[in-house]
Design a protein around this motif. Structure first.
Motif, short mmCIF file in Angstrom:
data_model
loop_
_atom_site.label_atom_id
_atom_site.label_comp_id
_atom_site.label_asym_id
_atom_site.label_seq_id
_atom_site.Cartn_x
_atom_site.Cartn_y
_atom_site.Cartn_z
N GLN A 74 1.15 14.32 -9.61
CA GLN A 74 2.21 15.45 -9.58
C GLN A 74 2.94 15.12 -10.77
O GLN A 74 4.05 16.66 -11.33
CB GLN A 74 3.20 15.27 -8.34
CG GLN A 74 2.46 15.63 -7.29
CD GLN A 74 3.02 15.42 -6.00
OE1 GLN A 74 4.36 16.06 -5.68
NE2 GLN A 74 3.18 14.27 -4.88
N SER A 75 3.87 14.40 -11.58
CA SER A 75 4.56 13.70 -12.63
C SER A 75 4.24 13.50 -13.94
O SER A 75 4.58 13.01 -14.98
CB SER A 75 5.63 13.32 -12.36
OG SER A 75 7.08 13.49 -11.26
N SER A 76 2.25 13.14 -13.93
CA SER A 76 2.18 12.49 -15.32
C SER A 76 1.34 13.96 -15.63
O SER A 76 0.45 14.61 -14.78
CB SER A 76 1.10 11.50 -14.43
OG SER A 76 0.31 10.52 -15.89
N LEU A 77 0.84 13.65 -17.17
CA LEU A 77 0.51 14.31 -18.03
C LEU A 77 -1.34 13.87 -17.47
O LEU A 77 -2.32 15.02 -17.37
CB LEU A 77 0.87 14.21 -19.31
CG LEU A 77 1.35 14.92 -19.69
CD1 LEU A 77 1.73 14.90 -21.50
CD2 LEU A 77 1.14 16.75 -19.83
N ALA A 78 -1.70 13.23 -16.91
CA ALA A 78 -3.05 12.10 -17.39
C ALA A 78 -3.88 13.19 -16.80
O ALA A 78 -5.35 13.80 -17.24
CB ALA A 78 -2.98 10.83 -16.05
N PRO A 79 -3.73 13.51 -15.37
CA PRO A 79 -4.83 14.57 -14.31
C PRO A 79 -4.82 16.22 -15.60
O PRO A 79 -5.75 16.46 -15.13
CB PRO A 79 -4.39 15.06 -13.02
CG PRO A 79 -2.67 13.70 -12.97
CD PRO A 79 -2.86 13.85 -13.96
N ILE A 80 -4.23 16.55 -16.13
CA ILE A 80 -3.84 17.75 -17.03
C ILE A 80 -4.84 17.12 -18.11
O ILE A 80 -5.64 18.31 -18.50
CB ILE A 80 -3.39 18.20 -16.58
CG1 ILE A 80 -3.02 20.01 -17.29
CG2 ILE A 80 -1.79 18.23 -17.39
CD1 ILE A 80 -3.81 21.11 -15.97
N LEU A 124 0.99 -1.29 -0.02
CA LEU A 124 0.29 -0.15 -0.48
C LEU A 124 1.01 1.15 0.22
O LEU A 124 0.25 2.57 -0.32
CB LEU A 124 -1.04 -0.43 1.15
CG LEU A 124 -2.25 -0.51 1.11
CD1 LEU A 124 -2.56 -0.95 2.28
CD2 LEU A 124 -2.72 -0.76 -0.29
N ARG A 125 1.96 1.29 0.53
CA ARG A 125 2.88 2.65 0.56
C ARG A 125 2.92 2.40 -0.91
O ARG A 125 3.68 3.96 -1.26
CB ARG A 125 3.96 1.86 1.43
CG ARG A 125 4.85 3.57 1.32
CD ARG A 125 5.98 3.05 2.26
NE ARG A 125 7.40 4.00 2.26
CZ ARG A 125 8.08 4.05 3.30
NH1 ARG A 125 8.68 2.91 4.05
NH2 ARG A 125 8.49 5.19 3.92
N LEU A 126 3.47 1.67 -1.83
CA LEU A 126 3.68 1.71 -3.32
C LEU A 126 2.39 2.03 -3.38
O LEU A 126 2.86 2.99 -4.46
CB LEU A 126 4.37 0.82 -3.75
CG LEU A 126 4.86 0.26 -5.01
CD1 LEU A 126 6.18 1.64 -5.03
CD2 LEU A 126 5.62 -0.51 -5.29
N VAL A 127 1.12 1.90 -3.62
CA VAL A 127 0.32 2.45 -4.29
C VAL A 127 0.71 3.94 -3.78
O VAL A 127 -0.23 4.90 -4.57
CB VAL A 127 -0.89 1.61 -4.05
CG1 VAL A 127 -2.51 2.33 -4.46
CG2 VAL A 127 -1.17 -0.03 -4.24
N ARG A 128 0.00 4.30 -2.78
CA ARG A 128 -0.16 5.59 -2.15
C ARG A 128 1.60 6.66 -3.12
O ARG A 128 1.36 7.67 -3.47
CB ARG A 128 0.75 6.28 -0.56
CG ARG A 128 -0.17 5.21 0.06
CD ARG A 128 -0.62 6.27 1.64
NE ARG A 128 1.06 5.42 1.63
CZ ARG A 128 1.07 4.85 3.17
NH1 ARG A 128 -0.24 4.00 2.85
NH2 ARG A 128 2.12 4.85 3.63
N LEU A 129 3.09 5.99 -3.39
CA LEU A 129 3.99 7.19 -3.59
C LEU A 129 3.31 7.20 -5.36
O LEU A 129 3.27 8.13 -6.15
CB LEU A 129 4.85 6.14 -4.04
CG LEU A 129 5.34 6.33 -2.10
CD1 LEU A 129 6.74 5.92 -1.80
CD2 LEU A 129 6.07 7.38 -1.88
N ALA A 130 2.48 6.01 -5.75
CA ALA A 130 2.62 5.83 -7.63
C ALA A 130 1.55 7.09 -7.70
O ALA A 130 1.33 7.44 -8.60
CB ALA A 130 1.91 4.21 -7.77
N HIS A 131 0.69 6.97 -6.58
CA HIS A 131 -0.80 7.40 -6.84
C HIS A 131 -0.07 9.08 -6.68
O HIS A 131 -0.69 10.01 -7.70
CB HIS A 131 -1.54 7.82 -6.00
CG HIS A 131 -3.30 8.42 -5.64
ND1 HIS A 131 -4.15 8.27 -6.79
CD2 HIS A 131 -2.98 9.79 -4.72
CE1 HIS A 131 -4.63 9.14 -6.77
NE2 HIS A 131 -5.14 10.19 -5.55
N ALA A 132 0.53 9.47 -5.93
CA ALA A 132 1.38 11.39 -5.56
C ALA A 132 2.41 11.16 -7.46
O ALA A 132 1.95 12.00 -7.77
CB ALA A 132 2.18 10.66 -4.53
#
Length: 263
Positions: free
Chosen positions: A86-92, A74-82
């Motif tokens: 923050q670093s992916s074009l996907a949200p914008i 789950l810690r890795l999942v949290r980091l992946a979500h962050a």
């Protein structure tokens, strides 16, 4: 990809070794046993076990005692979500992908480059979905995908050379480019033309048109593609979708200008 030193060690020390192990676990796409990891790992049995224990203790992996399997924690999942936020074009890019998908009715891919390979960061299925390799979160080859070639074509010369050297040049289909020279010529043509095509180079029967997403200074942020099958469209048909594709890529680039992305 393991980064080994000449004496058999890892170029990035313990952290690099741990990341290699996490890659092995994640690549399976399912919980994996120690014996399976040992068969694929370059690390001695004791080293691999110690790394797995550390990663489990830190919450980066989980261990199922009943099944004796490891899986991402789950810690890795949290980091992946962050990282996704923050670093992916996907949200914008989300609203622009939605609009393009509605307009053309075909599969839309959004990708970024990771160590010369393609990281699919978002996807919209066609109105009539097609089975294909790509899914958000998957890594694909750079040399035989439309988005991969679109990004490599617009990299600075030194970065392009590094990316080309990272390609496997495995012949996925009879149309796959299988050497660096052929890829270089293709990338030059793509840079002049502004878009790239996947001509059934990665998967038989799957074609696409792709465009780079470039900052105002020409830095490659990612790439966007419209993908379909040869059963319901042609390369000439995809060419007609070029204006919608490039307009959307430009809109995503403009919206992302104020964001901070990794180089």
């Amino acid at each position: 990809m393991n980064r080994q030193t000449t004496n058999g060690g890892h170029a990035d020390g313990t952290v690099g070794k741990a990341l290699d192990v996490m890659d092995l676990v994640a690549a399976r796409g399912r919980p994996v046993r120690f014996a399976e990891l040992l068969a694929e790992s370059d690390h001695p049995k004791a080293t691999l076990y110690r790394l797995l224990q550390t990663l489990t203790n830190q919450g980066m992996l989980t261990y199922d005692e009943a099944r004796q399997t490891y899986a991402p924690g789950l810690r890795l999942v949290r980091l992946a979500h962050a990282a996704w936020q923050q670093s992916s074009l996907a949200p914008i890019a989300r609203p622009f992908l939605d609009a393009l998908s509605e307009q053309v009715g075909e599969t839309i891919h959004l990708a970024q480059m990771d160590q010369g390979q393609v990281l699919y960061v978002d996807k919209r299925n066609a109105r009539k979905p097609i089975d294909m390799f790509s899914e958000a979160g998957k890594i694909g080859p750079g040399y035989c995908t439309g988005v991969g070639k679109a990004m490599m074509a617009f990299l600075p010369e030194d970065d392009r050379a590094k990316a080309i050297n990272m390609q496997a040049f495995f012949a996925h289909t009879p149309r796959t480019l299988t050497d660096a020279e052929a890829l270089e010529r293709e990338l030059d043509a793509i840079r002049a033309e502004g878009v790239s095509f996947d001509r059934e180079e990665h998967e038989q029967g799957i074609i696409c048109i792709a465009a780079p997403i470039l900052s105002a200074t020409g830095r490659v942020m990612g790439a966007l593609s419209i993908t379909t099958s040869t059963q319901r469209n042609t390369l000439d048909g995809l060419e007609k979708l070029r204006p919608a594709l490039t307009e959307t890529a430009t809109k995503i680039a403009e919206a992302a200008e104020s964001w901070q992305f990794p180089g």
